[in-house]
Design an enzyme around this catalytic site. Structure first.
Site, PDB file in Angstrom:
ATOM      1  N   ASP A  10       0.678  -1.037   0.111  1.00 50.55           N
ATOM      2  CA  ASP A  10       0.134   0.082  -0.093  1.00 50.55           C
ATOM      3  C   ASP A  10       0.985   1.244  -0.021  1.00 50.55           C
ATOM      4  OD1 ASP A  10      -2.341   1.638   0.438  1.00 50.55           O
ATOM      5  OD2 ASP A  10      -1.738   1.727   2.496  1.00 50.55           O
ATOM      6  N   LEU A  11       0.404   2.372  -0.335  1.00 45.23           N
ATOM      7  CA  LEU A  11       1.332   3.655  -0.311  1.00 45.23           C
ATOM      8  C   LEU A  11       1.342   4.339   0.744  1.00 45.23           C
ATOM      9  CD1 LEU A  11       3.375   5.403  -2.250  1.00 45.23           C
ATOM     10  CD2 LEU A  11       1.268   6.483  -3.128  1.00 45.23           C
ATOM     11  N   ASP A  12       0.329   5.081   1.042  1.00 47.67           N
ATOM     12  CA  ASP A  12      -0.212   6.021   2.070  1.00 47.67           C
ATOM     13  C   ASP A  12      -0.338   5.263   3.428  1.00 47.67           C
ATOM     14  OD1 ASP A  12      -0.386   8.035   0.146  1.00 47.67           O
ATOM     15  OD2 ASP A  12      -2.587   8.060   0.177  1.00 47.67           O
ATOM     16  N   THR A  18       1.430  10.242   4.185  1.00 49.15           N
ATOM     17  CA  THR A  18       0.751  11.327   3.636  1.00 49.15           C
ATOM     18  C   THR A  18      -0.654  11.532   4.138  1.00 49.15           C
ATOM     19  OG1 THR A  18       0.345   9.535   1.949  1.00 49.15           O
ATOM     20  CG2 THR A  18       1.905  11.426   1.313  1.00 49.15           C
ATOM     21  N   LYS A  46      -8.839   6.448   5.552  1.00 52.33           N
ATOM     22  CA  LYS A  46      -7.627   5.740   5.189  1.00 52.33           C
ATOM     23  C   LYS A  46      -7.889   4.774   4.227  1.00 52.33           C
ATOM     24  CE  LYS A  46      -4.519   6.953   8.964  1.00 52.33           C
ATOM     25  NZ  LYS A  46      -3.496   6.555   9.897  1.00 52.33           N
ATOM     26  N   GLY A  47      -7.283   4.637   3.171  1.00 52.97           N
ATOM     27  CA  GLY A  47      -7.555   3.648   2.106  1.00 52.97           C
ATOM     28  C   GLY A  47      -8.753   3.582   1.264  1.00 52.97           C
ATOM     29  N   ARG A  50     -10.813   8.758  -3.223  1.00 53.82           N
ATOM     30  CA  ARG A  50     -11.145  10.440  -2.886  1.00 53.82           C
ATOM     31  C   ARG A  50     -12.595  10.567  -2.769  1.00 53.82           C
ATOM     32  NH1 ARG A  50      -8.513  13.768  -7.330  1.00 53.82           N
ATOM     33  NH2 ARG A  50      -6.746  12.189  -6.792  1.00 53.82           N
ATOM     34  N   SER A 115      -2.444   0.750  -4.496  1.00 51.70           N
ATOM     35  CA  SER A 115      -2.901   1.898  -3.871  1.00 51.70           C
ATOM     36  C   SER A 115      -4.188   2.507  -4.285  1.00 51.70           C
ATOM     37  CB  SER A 115      -1.772   2.919  -3.734  1.00 51.70           C
ATOM     38  OG  SER A 115      -2.243   4.179  -3.470  1.00 51.70           O
ATOM     39  N   ALA A 116      -4.964   2.885  -3.449  1.00 48.23           N
ATOM     40  CA  ALA A 116      -6.349   3.614  -3.878  1.00 48.23           C
ATOM     41  C   ALA A 116      -6.043   5.227  -4.473  1.00 48.23           C
ATOM     42  CB  ALA A 116      -7.200   3.694  -2.494  1.00 48.23           C
ATOM     43  N   SER A 117      -4.676   5.481  -4.334  1.00 53.53           N
ATOM     44  CA  SER A 117      -4.480   6.912  -4.543  1.00 53.53           C
ATOM     45  C   SER A 117      -4.286   6.947  -6.184  1.00 53.53           C
ATOM     46  CB  SER A 117      -3.258   7.348  -4.143  1.00 53.53           C
ATOM     47  OG  SER A 117      -2.817   8.675  -4.456  1.00 53.53           O
ATOM     48  N   ASN A 119      -2.787   9.583  -7.214  1.00 50.60           N
ATOM     49  CA  ASN A 119      -1.677  10.282  -7.394  1.00 50.60           C
ATOM     50  C   ASN A 119      -0.395   9.631  -7.007  1.00 50.60           C
ATOM     51  OD1 ASN A 119      -2.770  13.289  -7.617  1.00 50.60           O
ATOM     52  ND2 ASN A 119      -3.548  12.670  -5.516  1.00 50.60           N
ATOM     53  N   LYS A 146     -11.036  -0.073  -2.287  1.00 52.16           N
ATOM     54  CA  LYS A 146     -10.881  -0.926  -0.974  1.00 52.16           C
ATOM     55  C   LYS A 146     -11.868  -0.673  -0.210  1.00 52.16           C
ATOM     56  CE  LYS A 146      -5.832  -0.582  -1.249  1.00 52.16           C
ATOM     57  NZ  LYS A 146      -4.587   0.290  -0.428  1.00 52.16           N
ATOM     58  N   GLU A 170      -0.480  -3.336   4.695  1.00 48.97           N
ATOM     59  CA  GLU A 170      -1.510  -2.587   4.677  1.00 48.97           C
ATOM     60  C   GLU A 170      -1.518  -1.502   5.987  1.00 48.97           C
ATOM     61  OE1 GLU A 170      -4.091  -0.735   3.773  1.00 48.97           O
ATOM     62  OE2 GLU A 170      -4.091  -1.135   1.785  1.00 48.97           O
ATOM     63  N   ASP A 171      -2.015  -0.384   5.896  1.00 42.77           N
ATOM     64  CA  ASP A 171      -2.145   0.482   7.387  1.00 42.77           C
ATOM     65  C   ASP A 171      -3.612   0.587   7.624  1.00 42.77           C
ATOM     66  OD1 ASP A 171      -2.713   2.305   5.098  1.00 42.77           O
ATOM     67  OD2 ASP A 171      -2.255   3.649   6.761  1.00 42.77           O
TER      68      ASP A 171
HETATM   69  P1  B16 Z   1      -6.083  10.289  -3.820  1.00 38.81           P
HETATM   70  P2  B16 Z   1      -3.427   4.006  -0.038  1.00 38.81           P
HETATM   71  C1  B16 Z   1      -5.492   6.054  -0.134  1.00 38.81           C
HETATM   72  O1  B16 Z   1      -4.296   5.677  -0.474  1.00 38.81           O
HETATM   73  C2  B16 Z   1      -5.496   6.981   1.141  1.00 38.81           C
HETATM   74  O2  B16 Z   1      -5.342   6.259   2.178  1.00 38.81           O
HETATM   75  C3  B16 Z   1      -6.713   7.762   1.432  1.00 38.81           C
HETATM   76  O3  B16 Z   1      -6.739   8.483   2.515  1.00 38.81           O
HETATM   77  C4  B16 Z   1      -6.949   8.403  -0.159  1.00 38.81           C
HETATM   78  O4  B16 Z   1      -8.567   9.222   0.204  1.00 38.81           O
HETATM   79  C5  B16 Z   1      -7.023   7.660  -1.298  1.00 38.81           C
HETATM   80  O5  B16 Z   1      -5.664   7.046  -1.343  1.00 38.81           O
HETATM   81  C6  B16 Z   1      -7.062   8.376  -2.495  1.00 38.81           C
HETATM   82  O6  B16 Z   1      -6.264   9.102  -2.753  1.00 38.81           O
HETATM   83  O7  B16 Z   1      -6.905  11.416  -3.509  1.00 38.81           O
HETATM   84  O8  B16 Z   1      -4.597  10.562  -4.069  1.00 38.81           O
HETATM   85  O9  B16 Z   1      -6.617   9.539  -5.391  1.00 38.81           O
HETATM   86  O10 B16 Z   1      -3.513   4.064   1.656  1.00 38.81           O
HETATM   87  O11 B16 Z   1      -4.648   3.164  -0.836  1.00 38.81           O
HETATM   88  O12 B16 Z   1      -2.236   4.174  -0.666  1.00 38.81           O
HETATM   89 MG    MG Z   2      -3.070   3.257   3.114  1.00 42.86          MG
END
Ligand code: B16
Ligand code: MG
Length: 222
Positions: A10-12, A18, A46-47, A50, A115-117, A119, A146, A170-171
């Site tokens: 996982d990233l964040d 972050t 978390k996870g 957006r 990752s869900a991000s 970015n 997720k 995972e966190d």
């Molecule tokens: P973004 P992960 C998740 O990352 C974050 O934990 C979560 O807080 C955030 O809303 C989501 O990514 C989307 O991120 O706005 O950058 O697309 O923990 O899955 O790495």
């Molecule tokens: Mg995470």
């Protein structure tokens, strides 16, 4: 006895902290709805993707907003978030991660981001880790966030490894659920009670060894 063939990061919250940036950005936007976002609320985000995060905040704030307004808010939140991410450097990679990545690569274990991000690539680039992963699956690659297992299943598929030979780091509770739904082993990083569904919970990845990763598989801890 089969060994672990791949680790999905996982990233964040696993590679970089972050969550604090997400919190500051969401807090600023929630204030426009006269809602004070708490650290406890942030834990629940978390996870979570957006748009799903925004929908949750709208619910907590008890506001009903048109879809186009929600998109505008999400866009502005992301601008604030990216201003913080822009300051990231390789020094922000969390303790233990670089050593673990080097060990895995030296032992022929595939590594992927899950990752869900949306970015994720930008953040990995800032951290100097973009070219390190065999596979990167992020919020741009999935339609279900997720706790749906799509992000991890896609990572396994792209690596050519079956899910039962993958370990996820995972966190977030939502990410643990996703890994379990994907039929993978999962190590929770953080609070032992919050992440109790994981096969193993550690404070961080310092001292996490390949031997330990393989033991999760050997013991078949439920
Ligand atoms: P973004 P992960 C998740 O990352 C974050 O934990 C979560 O807080 C955030 O809303 C989501 O990514 C989307 O991120 O706005 O950058 O697309 O923990 O899955 O790495
Ligand atoms: Mg995470």
């Amino acid at each position: 006895m089969r060994k672990i063939q791949a680790v999905i990061f996982d990233l964040d919250g696993v590679i970089v902290d972050t969550a604090q940036f997400h919190f500051i950005a969401w807090k600023e936007l929630a204030a426009e709805w006269n809602y004070t976002l708490t650290p406890e609320d942030n834990e629940k985000l978390k996870g979570v993707s957006r748009m799903d995060s925004l929908n949750k905040i709208a619910q907590w704030a008890n506001v009903q907003t048109k879809p186009e307004q929600l998109l505008d808010i999400a866009h502005r939140k992301n601008e604030i978030y990216l201003r913080f991410c822009n300051q990231l450097t390789p020094q922000h990679v969390l303790p233990g991660i670089s050593t673990l990545i080097n060990t895995l690569k030296a032992n022929g274990v595939f590594i992927s981001l899950g990752s869900a991000s949306k970015n994720a690539r930008f953040v990995l680039d800032k951290l100097g880790l973009l070219d390190v992963f065999d596979v990167v699956v992020d919020g741009n690659d999935v339609s279900k966030s997720k706790p749906n297992p799509e992000v991890f299943l896609k990572a396994a598929q792209r690596m050519g490894v079956s899910p039962e030979h993958c370990v996820v780091l995972e966190d977030a509770p939502a990410g643990i659920e996703a890994a379990l739904a994907a039929n993978m082993k999962v190590i929770g990083l953080g609070d032992a009670i919050e992440l109790q569904k994981a096969h193993l919970v550690l404070e961080n990845t310092i001292n996490l060894s390949l031997v330990q990763l393989n033991q999760i598989k050997i013991k078949g801890v439920a």
